[in-house]
Design a protein around this motif. Structure first.
Motif, PDB file in Angstrom:
ATOM      1  N   GLY A 185       0.982  -1.427  -0.018  1.00  0.00           N
ATOM      2  CA  GLY A 185       0.082  -0.158  -0.230  1.00  0.00           C
ATOM      3  C   GLY A 185       0.835   1.291  -0.032  1.00  0.00           C
ATOM      4  O   GLY A 185       0.038   2.534  -0.163  1.00  0.00           O
ATOM      5  N   ILE A 186       2.035   1.845  -0.047  1.00  0.00           N
ATOM      6  CA  ILE A 186       3.418   2.147  -0.285  1.00  0.00           C
ATOM      7  C   ILE A 186       2.110   3.301  -1.397  1.00  0.00           C
ATOM      8  O   ILE A 186       3.033   1.877  -2.590  1.00  0.00           O
ATOM      9  N   ASP A 187       2.569   4.141  -1.837  1.00  0.00           N
ATOM     10  CA  ASP A 187       2.654   5.032  -2.999  1.00  0.00           C
ATOM     11  C   ASP A 187       4.241   5.139  -3.247  1.00  0.00           C
ATOM     12  O   ASP A 187       4.626   6.470  -3.059  1.00  0.00           O
ATOM     13  N   THR A 188       4.801   4.907  -4.119  1.00  0.00           N
ATOM     14  CA  THR A 188       5.602   4.514  -3.808  1.00  0.00           C
ATOM     15  C   THR A 188       6.515   5.479  -5.447  1.00  0.00           C
ATOM     16  O   THR A 188       7.927   6.254  -5.067  1.00  0.00           O
ATOM     17  N   ASP A 189       5.842   5.891  -6.102  1.00  0.00           N
ATOM     18  CA  ASP A 189       5.812   7.410  -6.535  1.00  0.00           C
ATOM     19  C   ASP A 189       6.063   8.700  -6.443  1.00  0.00           C
ATOM     20  O   ASP A 189       6.967   9.311  -6.390  1.00  0.00           O
TER      21      ASP A 189
END
Lengths: 293, 413
Positions: A185-189
């Motif tokens: 669930g981490i927004d890597t962008d």
């Protein structure tokens, strides 16, 4: 004649200088470690940060120690824009494309600096010339001591941010495994945007600190990029403690090299150490994550 | 004592100029000076308007342009000056010269700034068999080792700089004169040559050379050299760093709370950027830039008049490199006049055989292009109150100053 006093003074000078080398390298190390790109414009971003502090000092008399916060803010914004506009299209597309984009950016920044500000070297200072602490066997130059303390505080702050904040933990998770982080669930962008922002902000901070010690001109970018590279290789990519140790090793070895072999060989000793580490411990002194990040 | 401040009105200057132009043209008619040719004298040159030496580019350009105007007045032919920005880069300089000489019938080449760029221009001119004049070029070794045939340097060389340093020291009363000399030697050919001259000349005069240490050109950290100088109790510090290096070094002397009693940074303290970067911390520094405000005779007054009428300037002290480059143009003018031709070989022969009167003095050249030994007194300037003013030799000009010694400690400045 090399006396004990000269040796201790050289070590202290190198130690104090090493702190700034470490800050200069920290942003590069962070971006390389997390985003897997070599920020070839890192030295030129440092130059921009230095000019921000110098121009603010010239216009208002505000010390570069405070000007550093403006440099941090502006360079953080530059990093965000850079990632959102340019790099997001090329990160993860192999190593060549980001290198070309960042090399171009370095040239653009250098030429803008030259066009707007000319080629003259400029300086700022703390307004405390000639002051320092005389310990008898060594003299602690106050500007160098102050910048060293601020540099260490910046490094510790960055470490604490990565260690104890949720965003910092997300950054570390992305560094370990981008795909897994995404699935969690981490927004890597967004993490990439923040990481580049922090990396460039640290370059800006280092530039502001450097402006208090060294004259700055639009061409310093490449030389500080090389020093930052050396520190990252010495300390280990992505290691904050390693960056600090690498910076100090570089600063002290440069000064001792100059003392024993002459100033013409100033960089020889540090380059030999650099090559030695590459040969014997290519992951760097703390490359295996020795600081527990 | 010569006073170079005698009032010259613009009107009288213009009258004088017109008179000289008329006389020259009459002489041309009567004696066929210059062959009576209408051929244009075309000069190619570069100046560093961008890049590391950009702070000097405008000064060089102004000196060259003032000189070109005077040549146009005094020669019976048009003088065309092609000047391009070399970006402080030897490769760009070569490309620019190549382009200019390919597209134009060039008769002569004028140099840029620093031994690095001047030797690049000189190498090109030697290859093209074109007369080359270069200033800001103190390095002697290329003249001796590179078989120069076309290169001439109307400029004080390393040996002249050393002689001038000794002369400056002798301005100090004997009882107060320092004895302990430190030399910071850049790791370059010129760095070594200048250090050798200083060590030999001052050593023979009885000074103790207590420190001679090298440093890398481009170095940002002089703290080790400062510690070594302090430890060796250096009273007189001599070096020939780049402008950026010189500024860095003084900046760090200040933050390390050390300064010598006398500081001479040849080339390092030449540009106006010295003062804009250092301010009062740059005061007392000596330099040897070839020409300094305060020199008299040989057209100095005329140069000042022309400069102030041509350019809007705030101060009364002209930048040193305007005078240095103008001096080069005086040599070119007199060489062409003596040659009576714009043929390369005729100009070269005139350069070899004539004596030249310029704003830096009177001198001839050796066959290898060095100014004849002992003829040039290299003027030493000192920074004071935002301007470079003549400290040695003593001309009595109002633009000169009494050599200020010793440099006070930072706490008293």
């Amino acid at each position: 004649m090399v006396t004990g006093e000269l040796v201790s003074q050289s070590i202290v000078n190198g130690l104090l200088l090493g702190g700034i080398y470490a800050v200069a390298a920290l942003g590069l190390s962070l971006v390389f470690g997390i985003m897997d790109i070599v920020n070839l414009a890192h030295g030129h971003m440092l130059m921009v940060g230095a000019y921000v502090a110098i121009l603010l000092f010239a216009a208002t008399g505000i010390t570069p120690l405070l000007g550093m916060f403006l440099a941090i803010g502006l360079l953080f914004a530059l990093g965000i824009v850079l990632q959102k506009v340019l790099l997001k299209h090329v990160v993860g597309e192999g190593i060549e494309q980001p290198i070309i984009v960042l090399f171009g950016l370095a040239l653009i920044l250098q030429n803008i600096g030259q066009l707007v500000l000319g080629g003259d070297a400029r300086t700022a200072d703390l307004g405390i010339p000639g002051s320092g602490i005389d310990l008898g066997f060594v003299f602690l130059s106050l500007p160098r001591t102050v910048t060293f303390v601020v540099a260490v505080l910046l490094i510790v702050s960055t470490w604490a941010f990565l260690q104890y904040t949720r965003t910092g933990q997300a950054i570390r998770a992305t560094a370990q495994n981008r795909t897994a982080a995404k699935h969690m669930g981490i927004d890597t962008d967004r993490i990439y945007v923040i990481t580049l922002g922090i990396g460039t902000a640290l370059a800006g901070a280092a530039g502001a600190l450097l402006s208090m010690l060294f004259p700055i001109d639009p061409y310093i970018g490449w030389s500080y990029l090389l020093k930052a590279f050396a520190v990252v290789v010495l300390g280990g990519v992505g290691s904050i403690l390693g960056t600090l140790v690498g910076g100090v090793v570089l600063g002290v070895s440069e000064n001792l090299g100059a003392l024993y072999l002459g100033g013409g060989y100033r960089n020889v000793v540090s380059l030999l150490i650099f090559l030695g580490v590459l040969l014997l411990k290519p992951e760097g002194l703390f490359g295996s994550g020795g600081d527990g990040e | 004592m010569v006073n170079d401040d005698s009032p010259v009105t613009r009107r009288s200057y213009l009258k004088g100029t017109a008179g000289a132009a008329v006389t020259a043209s009459l002489a041309g008619c009567a004696f066929g000076g210059g062959g009576g040719s209408d051929d244009t004298l075309t000069i190619a040159g570069t100046v560093p308007e961008t890049g590391a030496f950009s702070s000097l580019g405008q000064d060089l350009r102004r000196g060259y342009e003032l000189g070109q105007a005077r040549m146009n007045e005094q020669l019976d032919r048009d003088v065309e000056l092609l000047l391009q920005d070399d970006e402080s880069d030897a490769q760009t300089l070569r490309q620019n010269l190549q382009q200019m000489t390919s597209n134009n019938d060039v008769n002569m080449i004028w140099g840029s700034f620093s031994s690095l760029l001047v030797t690049a221009g000189s190498a090109y001119a030697e290859n093209q068999n074109l007369p080359f004049l270069g200033i800001a070029f103190a390095y002697e070794e290329p003249h001796r080792n590179d078989n120069y045939e076309w290169t001439y340097a109307p400029f004080p060389k390393s040996r002249d700089v050393a002689r001038s340093t000794l002369g400056t020291l002798e301005l100090i009363p004997e009882s107060e004169r320092p004895s302990r000399v430190g030399i910071w030697e850049p790791n370059s050919g010129w760095g070594r040559e200048q250090a050798e001259y200083w060590e030999t000349r001052l050593g023979e005069a009885g000074y103790d050379i207590v420190l001679r240490e090298t440093f890398e050109i481009g170095s940002q950290d002089f703290s080790t050299l400062i510690s070594q100088s302090q430890s060796a109790d250096v009273e007189v510090l001599l070096s020939n760093p780049t402008p950026g290096g010189g500024i860095t070094a003084v900046n760090q002397m200040q933050s390390n709370n050390w300064s010598p009693d006398m500081l001479k940074f040849v080339r390092g303290a030449d540009p106006s950027a010295w003062w804009s970067a250092l301010g009062d911390a740059g005061a007392y520094a000596l330099m040897c830039p070839g020409w300094v405000p305060g020199l008299t005779g040989n057209g100095n007054q005329q140069l000042r008049e022309t400069y102030t009428s041509e350019y809007e300037t705030e101060g009364q002290y002209m930048p040193v490199n305007v005078g240095g480059s103008y001096n080069l143009t005086q040599v070119a003018l007199q060489a062409v006049q003596a040659a009576g031709s714009i043929e390369a070989e005729a100009i070269r022969d005139a350069l070899r055989s004539e004596t030249f009167q310029t704003v830096i003095g009177e001198f001839g050249f050796e066959d290898n292009g060095l100014p004849a030994e002992g003829e040039l007194t290299a003027p030493t300037g000192q920074w004071w109150d935002g301007a470079q003013r003549l400290a040695y030799p003593n001309t009595g000009s109002e633009r000169a100053l009494e050599f200020r010694y010793p440099i006070p400690p930072w706490s008293e400045r």
